[in-house]
Design a protein around this motif. Sequence first.
Motif, short mmCIF file in Angstrom:
data_model
loop_
_atom_site.label_atom_id
_atom_site.label_comp_id
_atom_site.label_asym_id
_atom_site.label_seq_id
_atom_site.Cartn_x
_atom_site.Cartn_y
_atom_site.Cartn_z
N LYS A 137 -16.60 19.97 -2.13
CA LYS A 137 -15.36 20.70 -2.44
C LYS A 137 -14.77 20.23 -3.79
N LEU A 138 -15.54 20.49 -4.84
CA LEU A 138 -15.16 20.07 -6.19
C LEU A 138 -14.86 21.28 -7.07
N ARG A 139 -14.14 21.02 -8.17
CA ARG A 139 -13.91 22.02 -9.22
C ARG A 139 -14.95 21.82 -10.31
N LEU A 140 -15.39 22.94 -10.89
CA LEU A 140 -16.36 22.88 -11.97
C LEU A 140 -15.87 23.67 -13.17
N ASP A 141 -16.10 23.13 -14.35
CA ASP A 141 -15.86 23.85 -15.59
C ASP A 141 -17.20 24.43 -16.02
N ILE A 142 -17.31 25.76 -16.05
CA ILE A 142 -18.59 26.40 -16.35
C ILE A 142 -18.44 27.35 -17.55
N THR A 143 -19.57 27.68 -18.13
CA THR A 143 -19.63 28.76 -19.12
C THR A 143 -20.35 29.92 -18.46
N ASP A 154 -15.33 30.25 -20.83
CA ASP A 154 -15.04 29.15 -19.92
C ASP A 154 -14.37 29.66 -18.66
N ARG A 155 -14.82 29.15 -17.54
CA ARG A 155 -14.18 29.43 -16.25
C ARG A 155 -14.09 28.11 -15.48
N ARG A 172 -20.04 31.90 -4.27
CA ARG A 172 -18.69 32.35 -3.91
C ARG A 172 -17.74 31.23 -4.28
N ALA A 173 -16.74 31.54 -5.09
CA ALA A 173 -15.88 30.48 -5.62
C ALA A 173 -14.49 31.01 -5.95
N TYR A 174 -13.53 30.11 -5.91
CA TYR A 174 -12.18 30.43 -6.38
C TYR A 174 -12.18 30.34 -7.89
N CYS A 175 -11.69 31.40 -8.54
CA CYS A 175 -11.64 31.46 -10.00
C CYS A 175 -10.20 31.24 -10.44
N GLU A 176 -9.98 30.19 -11.22
CA GLU A 176 -8.61 29.89 -11.65
C GLU A 176 -8.10 30.87 -12.69
N LYS A 177 -8.99 31.52 -13.41
CA LYS A 177 -8.55 32.53 -14.39
C LYS A 177 -7.94 33.73 -13.67
N ASP A 193 -20.26 22.44 -17.40
CA ASP A 193 -19.84 21.52 -18.45
C ASP A 193 -19.18 20.25 -17.94
N ASP A 194 -18.53 20.34 -16.76
CA ASP A 194 -17.82 19.15 -16.29
C ASP A 194 -17.40 19.32 -14.84
N GLU A 195 -17.33 18.19 -14.12
CA GLU A 195 -16.67 18.16 -12.82
C GLU A 195 -15.21 17.82 -13.07
N MET A 196 -14.32 18.50 -12.34
CA MET A 196 -12.89 18.34 -12.62
C MET A 196 -12.13 17.91 -11.36
#
Length: 286
Positions: A137-143, A154-155, A172-177, A193-196
């Motif tokens: 249950k992590l957040r990811l910064d993706i392109t 970036d998403r 399936r993911a929650y999109c913060e945008k 790009d990163d774990e957040m």
Amino acid sequence: MDENISNKIRWQQLLRYQLIEIMALWEGRLITNHLTGAFGIGRQQASKDINAYKELYPTNLTYDKKVKGYVPTSEFQVHFAQGAANEYLHLLNGNEALRRVFEKSEMPSSYTEILGVPDRTISPDILRPIIKACREKLRLDITYCSMTNPYGEDRIISPHSLVFSGVRWHVRAYCEKHRSYRDFVINRIMSVDDEMGGAIEDDKNDDIWYRYVDIEIVPNPNFNSAQQSLIARDYNMHNGVMKLSCRAALVQYLLDNSRVFFGEVTSQTYDHLVLKNRGNLLRYIL
């Protein structure tokens, strides 16, 4: 795979070695529980299998104390698996992901052929962190690339499930945008790009993922009665209706894959199958 090695290994062992490579490549960690759970063997036998595999290919795996398991080295290569993401993803989905190994054994050849869709390339470097994010249950910064943004943007997403639509894999993911749950095509994720840190949205709030809806499919009413009866028999319909239950979030995929027409039926509609309870499902159809 080296045929000389293959000929000396029993097919049950080939299956275990294939699973070793699949888990190491796509999850980035191999533990004895992977083998004990999949094959119903004891931990001692699982350890023997891993050690025997390491004797065959000593540069493929190394033990990592931090993860308490074996991880692939930079020299890792597959010898028993295909190395394609679909192999791992279909294994998760309970499909015949190990059929290729049986083909290498002395079992009788099959008089069948399965037509597959072209494989869509997915990199382990992309899939591994997505799987980890779903599990932890992590957040990811993706392109992410799309038809409206083919060069990528970036998403920040919080994934919770992998979805096979019948043609390609999504996450399936929650999109913060967009501040909502979305499906992201995995092979369009150019980079993770990163774990957040931890996800900011509880996946239990993905209402239409956890909601199941009934789908009613019928033969096209424009056809004559004999044609409708034929279609009903093709799909094993009861009283002329095929009823299915599906996650609300996946209704569109099911209709597309089943080639069901879900628009307003007119005299110009020639599809074999149409959606009967369209009014109840409009909000789930993209």
